[in-house]
Design an enzyme around this catalytic site. Structure first.
Site: not given
Ligand code: NAD
Length: 417
Positions: A81, A273, A370
Site C-alpha cells: 500500500e 505471523d 496517495h
Molecule cells: P518455534 O517453535 O520455532 O520456536 C520456539 C522454541 O525455540 C521454544 O519452544 C524454545 O524451545 C526455543 N527457543 C530458543 N531460544 C529461545 C528464546 N530466546 N525465546 C523463546 N524460545 C526460544 O516457534 P514458536 O514461536 O513457538 O511458533 C511460531 C510459529 O507457529 C509461527 O510460524 C506461527 O505462524 C505458527 N502457528 C501459529 C498458530 C496461531 O497463531 N494460532 C497456530 C499454529 C502455528
C-alpha cells in the site's frame, strides 16, 4: 554509540544510497546486503511451506525518525500500500519533537487452551486445580530450552463455558514464551498436558491450541505532541476524529485498519505471523466492551496532543518464520534485543500510523498523499514504459485527473501517435 534515525531526505535517495544508510545505521555486513538484494531463495521457500512454485514479492521500505524509550530505530515495513511508509516516518518525526514514544510491555505470556468435555465440569475444575502443579510440570517437561531461558508454564486457570448439558471445561496454560511468537511451543505443551487431564477427570480432551487473544502479552505506547508542532486546529481535528471512532463501529473498523497498516507491515517484514497479530488486535478491540479504537487521542492541560495505544502483540525475535534469512536481516535493522522490545516498537508504529491517518483525514483528506504514487500505478496500467511513467504521472497529478483513460491519451500524445 548513539545513532540518529532522523535521516532527512531519505526518500530522495536512490535505492543504493538508502541501502548504504541502512547498512551504516544497523551495522549490516556484506552477507546481509547480499540477502537484502537477492531475497529468499526458492530452495528456502520450498522448505517453509508446501507445494511451492514461486515467491511473491512485496515492496519493503524503511520508516525513519522513530524514537522509542530514548532509543532510535529505523523500521522495515513490507506493504503493497502506497503512503504507509511515508506516513509512519512523518508521524514519527512529529512525535520526536515531543520527546519520542514511551512504550512498555507485559511479560511475553501466551495462553494455551485445552478443551475438556466431562460429565461433571464443576468437579473436574476442582480436580484440575488440585493437580495444577503436576499439570504444569508435565507441560514444562516438553520444552526444557524454554524453561532454561526463564520461560515455560507459569500458571494455570480453569473456566467453565457453555450452558446446560453442553457445558465444558476450558483450561488455560499461561506460558511465558520469552522471545518466541510462541504458537508451536504452547501447542506442544497443551498437547503434552492433555492425557493426564483426561486421566484425572475421566473426561475427553478435544482442542489443545494457543489463543490469539493474547490478553497477557500487552504492549503500550504513548506520545505527547506539543501544541506548537501541530497547531490548535489540527489537534482539535485529530481528537474529533478519534471521538468519531470511539462512538461509531463503522469508523472504528477503519481506524483500527489504519493502525494495523503499520503493525502488519513490520510483522510481515520480520517473519512474524500477521494473522495471529491481526486476530489478537481486533478481538482485543472488543474485549472489554463493544468494538473500540485501539488508540485514544486527547488534549492535556497545555493543549498538547496525547496519543495512547494498547494491544496484544504476539511477535517474536526467535523461532518460526522469523528465522528465514531475509527476516533475520530485518531484525538486525530494527535492532530489538528481545521480543518485548520489538512489541514496544510495533506499538509505537501503530500509534504513529494512526496519527498520520487522523491528521490527514481531519484536514486535507487522505487522497492528496496517495496521488503521486497512485498516478504512477495508473500510468503503468495504461501501458507506460519505464521512461514514460514519470512524465505521464506528473501530468495526471497536475490535471488532478488520475484515470487510466486520460493516462492512455497522454501516452499517445507523448509518443506522437
Ligand atoms: P518455534 O517453535 O520455532 O520456536 C520456539 C522454541 O525455540 C521454544 O519452544 C524454545 O524451545 C526455543 N527457543 C530458543 N531460544 C529461545 C528464546 N530466546 N525465546 C523463546 N524460545 C526460544 O516457534 P514458536 O514461536 O513457538 O511458533 C511460531 C510459529 O507457529 C509461527 O510460524 C506461527 O505462524 C505458527 N502457528 C501459529 C498458530 C496461531 O497463531 N494460532 C497456530 C499454529 C502455528
Amino acid at each position: 554509540m548513539d545513532k540518529s534515525s532522523r535521516i532527512s531526505g531519505f526518500y530522495k535517495l536512490s535505492v543504493e544510497e538508502r541501502i548504504k544508510k541502512v547498512r551504516e545505521f544497523s551495522d549490516l555486513g556484506n552477507d546481509d546486503i547480499k540477502t537484502l538484494k537477492e531475497g529468499l531463495s526458492l530452495e528456502y521457500a520450498d522448505r517453509m511451506i508446501e507445494n511451492v512454485i514461486c515467491k511473491i514479492s512485496v515492496p519493503l521500505g524503511i520508516a525513519t525518525n522513530f524514537q522509542v524509550n530514548g532509543k532510535d530505530y529505523i523500521i522495515p515495513m513490507a506493504t503493497e500500500e502506497a503512503s504507509v511508509v511515508a506516513a509512519a516516518s512523518n508521524a514519527a518525526r512529529l512525535v520526536r519533537e515531543g520527546g519520542g514514544f514511551e512504550a512498555s510491555s507485559t511479560e511475553p505470556v501466551m495462553i494455551g487452551q485445552i478443551q475438556l468435555v466431562v460429565d461433571d465440569p464443576d468437579d473436574a475444575q476442582d480436580i484440575i486445580l488440585e493437580n495444577k502443579k503436576q499439570i504444569i510440570g508435565l507441560a514444562n517437561e516438553r520444552d526444557p530450552t524454554l524453561v532454561s531461558l526463564g520461560g515455560g508454564v507459569k500458571d494455570l486457570k480453569v473456566r467453565i463455558v457453555g450452558s446446560d448439558d453442553r457445558r465444558m471445561v476450558i483450561i488455560h496454560l499461561l506460558v511465558n514464551v520469552q522471545d518466541a511468537m510462541g504458537a508451536n511451543a504452547v501447542n506442544t505443551m497443551a498437547e503434552a498436558a492433555a492425557p493426564f487431564i483426561e486421566e484425572i477427570t475421566g473426561g475427553k480432551v478435544y482442542l489443545r491450541i494457543i489463543s490469539n487473544l493474547a490478553t497477557e502479552r500487552i504492549a503500550r505506547a504513548r506520545c505527547v505532541i506539543p501544541q506548537r508542532v501541530l497547531g490548535e486546529d489540527v489537534i482539535e481535528g485529530i481528537v474529533r476524529a478519534y471521538e468519531f471512532a470511539a462512538v461509531d463501529i463503522f469508523r472504528a473498523s477503519t481506524h483500527n485498519k489504519g493502525v494495523m497498516n503499520g503493525i502488519t507491515a513490520v510483522t510481515l517484514a520480520t517473519g512474524n505471523d500477521t494473522r495471529a497479530v491481526e486476530a489478537g488486535a481486533h478481538t482485543y478491540a472488543s474485549f472489554e466492551s463493544e468494538y473500540r479504537p485501539l488508540t485514544t487521542w486527547s488534549k492535556n492541560k497545555e493543549g498538547d496532543l496525547v496519543g495512547e495505544i494498547k494491544l496484544p502483540l504476539a511477535v517474536g525475535t526467535f523461532g518460526g518464520a522469523t528465522m528465514n534469512p531475509v527476516a533475520r536481516v530485518m531484525h538486525k535493522i530494527i535492532g530489538a534485543k528481545k521480543a518485548s522490545e520489538l512489541s514496544e516498537v510495533l506499538a509505537a508504529v501503530g500509534l504513529a500510523q494512526n496519527l498520520a491517518a487522523l491528521k490527514a483525514l481531519s484536514s486535507e483528506g487522505i487522497q492528496r498523499g496517495h496521488m503521486a504514487l497512485h498516478a504512477k500505478n495508473i500510468a503503468v496500467m495504461a501501458g507506460a514504459g519505464e521512461n514514460e511513467v514519470e512524465k505521464v504521472a506528473q501530468k495526471l497529478v497536475e490535471e488532478k485527473n488520475i484515470r487510466v483513460d486520460r493516462a492512455k491519451e497522454l501516452l499517445e500524445e507523448l509518443r506522437g501517435e
